[in-house]
Design a protein around this motif. Sequence first.
Motif, PDB file in Angstrom:
ATOM      1  N   CYS A   1       0.858  -1.188   0.000  1.00  0.00           N
ATOM      2  CA  CYS A   1       0.000   0.000   0.000  1.00  0.00           C
ATOM      3  C   CYS A   1       0.895   1.240   0.000  1.00  0.00           C
ATOM      4  O   CYS A   1       1.902   1.260   0.702  1.00  0.00           O
ATOM      5  CB  CYS A   1      -0.887  -0.011   1.250  1.00  0.00           C
ATOM      6  SG  CYS A   1      -2.076   1.343   1.244  1.00  0.00           S
TER       7      CYS A   1
ATOM      8  N   ALA B   1       0.192   3.884   1.360  1.00  0.00           N
ATOM      9  CA  ALA B   1       0.037   4.463   2.701  1.00  0.00           C
ATOM     10  C   ALA B   1       0.553   3.467   3.746  1.00  0.00           C
ATOM     11  O   ALA B   1       0.873   2.324   3.421  1.00  0.00           O
ATOM     12  CB  ALA B   1      -1.427   4.771   2.952  1.00  0.00           C
ATOM     13  N   ALA B   2       0.649   3.926   4.969  1.00  0.00           N
ATOM     14  CA  ALA B   2       1.000   3.025   6.081  1.00  0.00           C
ATOM     15  C   ALA B   2       0.247   3.557   7.299  1.00  0.00           C
ATOM     16  O   ALA B   2       0.841   4.032   8.272  1.00  0.00           O
ATOM     17  CB  ALA B   2       2.506   3.030   6.318  1.00  0.00           C
ATOM     18  N   CYS B   3      -1.070   3.502   7.219  1.00  0.00           N
ATOM     19  CA  CYS B   3      -1.912   4.149   8.235  1.00  0.00           C
ATOM     20  C   CYS B   3      -1.621   3.605   9.633  1.00  0.00           C
ATOM     21  O   CYS B   3      -1.449   2.393   9.815  1.00  0.00           O
ATOM     22  CB  CYS B   3      -3.391   3.934   7.917  1.00  0.00           C
ATOM     23  SG  CYS B   3      -3.835   4.507   6.272  1.00  0.00           S
TER      24      CYS B   3
ATOM     25  N   CYS C   1      -3.791   0.598  10.665  1.00  0.00           N
ATOM     26  CA  CYS C   1      -4.034  -0.501   9.722  1.00  0.00           C
ATOM     27  C   CYS C   1      -3.991  -1.869  10.427  1.00  0.00           C
ATOM     28  O   CYS C   1      -2.983  -2.236  11.019  1.00  0.00           O
ATOM     29  CB  CYS C   1      -2.993  -0.453   8.604  1.00  0.00           C
ATOM     30  SG  CYS C   1      -3.315  -1.673   7.324  1.00  0.00           S
TER      31      CYS C   1
ATOM     32  N   GLY D   1      -4.173  -3.914   1.781  1.00  0.00           N
ATOM     33  CA  GLY D   1      -3.360  -3.165   0.839  1.00  0.00           C
ATOM     34  C   GLY D   1      -4.212  -2.341  -0.136  1.00  0.00           C
ATOM     35  O   GLY D   1      -5.374  -2.092   0.114  1.00  0.00           O
TER      36      GLY D   1
ATOM     37  N   ASN E   1      -7.827   3.717  -1.379  1.00  0.00           N
ATOM     38  CA  ASN E   1      -7.562   4.952  -0.628  1.00  0.00           C
ATOM     39  C   ASN E   1      -7.450   6.145  -1.574  1.00  0.00           C
ATOM     40  O   ASN E   1      -7.223   7.267  -1.127  1.00  0.00           O
ATOM     41  CB  ASN E   1      -6.315   4.813   0.253  1.00  0.00           C
ATOM     42  CG  ASN E   1      -5.036   4.576  -0.545  1.00  0.00           C
ATOM     43  OD1 ASN E   1      -4.926   4.983  -1.693  1.00  0.00           O
ATOM     44  ND2 ASN E   1      -4.058   3.930   0.062  1.00  0.00           N
TER      45      ASN E   1
ATOM     46  N   HIS F   1      -5.791   8.043   6.856  1.00  0.00           N
ATOM     47  CA  HIS F   1      -5.461   7.980   5.421  1.00  0.00           C
ATOM     48  C   HIS F   1      -4.936   9.331   4.931  1.00  0.00           C
ATOM     49  O   HIS F   1      -4.055   9.391   4.074  1.00  0.00           O
ATOM     50  CB  HIS F   1      -6.699   7.581   4.610  1.00  0.00           C
ATOM     51  CG  HIS F   1      -7.130   6.172   4.874  1.00  0.00           C
ATOM     52  ND1 HIS F   1      -7.940   5.835   5.922  1.00  0.00           N
ATOM     53  CD2 HIS F   1      -6.834   5.019   4.242  1.00  0.00           C
ATOM     54  CE1 HIS F   1      -8.139   4.527   5.922  1.00  0.00           C
ATOM     55  NE2 HIS F   1      -7.485   4.004   4.912  1.00  0.00           N
TER      56      HIS F   1
HETATM   57  S1  SF4 Z   1      -5.628   1.096   6.234  1.00  0.00           S
HETATM   58 FE1  SF4 Z   1      -5.873   0.812   4.017  1.00  0.00          FE
HETATM   59  S2  SF4 Z   1      -4.865   2.568   3.090  1.00  0.00           S
HETATM   60 FE2  SF4 Z   1      -4.146   2.459   5.193  1.00  0.00          FE
HETATM   61  S3  SF4 Z   1      -2.235   1.261   5.124  1.00  0.00           S
HETATM   62 FE3  SF4 Z   1      -3.907  -0.178   5.538  1.00  0.00          FE
HETATM   63  S4  SF4 Z   1      -4.528  -0.905   3.541  1.00  0.00           S
HETATM   64 FE4  SF4 Z   1      -3.328   0.954   3.194  1.00  0.00          FE
END
Ligand code: SF4
Length: 313
Positions: free
Chosen positions: A9, A11-13, A16, A55, A85, A118
């Motif tokens: 991904c 991102a790396a929220c 997550c 992801g 996202n 996000h």
């Molecule tokens: S919550 Fe969604 S957008 Fe955020 S890191 Fe995880 S998979 Fe990626």
Amino acid sequence: MGLLLTYKCPAACTFCYYKCGPEKGGLMSIETAIAAWRGLKTLAGESAKIHITGGEPFLYFEHLAKLLEKAAKLGLGTVDMVETNGFWADKKNDIVEKLKFLDAHNVKKLKISYDPFHAEFVPYNKVKLLYETACEVLGPQRVLVRWQEYLEKDLSVKNCSEDEKTVLFADSLKNHPCRFTGRAAEKLTQLFANKEVEKIAKQVCQKSFLAAKGIHIDPYGNIFSGVCSGIIIGNINEKPLEEIWRDFNPTKKEVLNVLFNEGPAGLLEKAIKQGYQKSRLYSGKCHLCTALRQFFFDKGQLLQIIGPEDCYI
Ligand code: SF4
Ligand code: SF4
């Protein structure tokens, strides 16, 4: 059933469940995805609901497109939603093209994940463009934003200080609680840790397994119950989903039997004997469960159930 196409991904929220991020990998093969989808159709018939997630599935749009084409050819029915996202939403014509493809291949809804977590990684203007374009192409009733309120204005989370982010995250979680598993069991738990182990000790996980609304299947075929990420209850590359369902008995499986009958506190003694340092407070049973599983994973133990490594590194 959620198909996690990949752990990768952009991102790396911080919250997550699966600890996805740019350095993670995995890509579910078309065969694995179709086998899982078929298995669910056999088990649930018309009630089968599939969503495709990650992801970030749009990282592999061509692969996703092949999967949807194959499923359509096989008559597997609709996909309830595809989640994104919105990181990819730069150009309107590209968005229109991709959404039209989804529309023509049995995807009912687009789900856009957007909140302060996000927003730390994905620019507001992309999400806004994606939302508006999706409403034009699919119609607003087929576009979900999790959560709509954050589309009202750019929170500029990227530019916030760590303290400001913490305030935004805490506020968001008060309105939209999450389970403290995966990455959510790291930094965020400091904000919500208010329960002593003795209080959590009475909480078993029977309902979490037997009354889960669904399952997730990861890129390697591992099956997770509900949102219990990183607890492998089977693998569809080893046995068909129908067989796993028929034979599923958490009381007969290592680790699951303890979680089922005693909750995560049942794993504490074994961990403490090996040097686990118990915290004074936890945010809840899933936080304790994640901390203990991480401990055993780091020791290389119980890896049949505690895995895969994408969920723990
Ligand atoms: S919550 Fe969604 S957008 Fe955020 S890191 Fe995880 S998979 Fe990626
Ligand atoms: S404590 Fe563990 S097994 Fe129980 S619901 Fe939470 S993550 Fe799942």
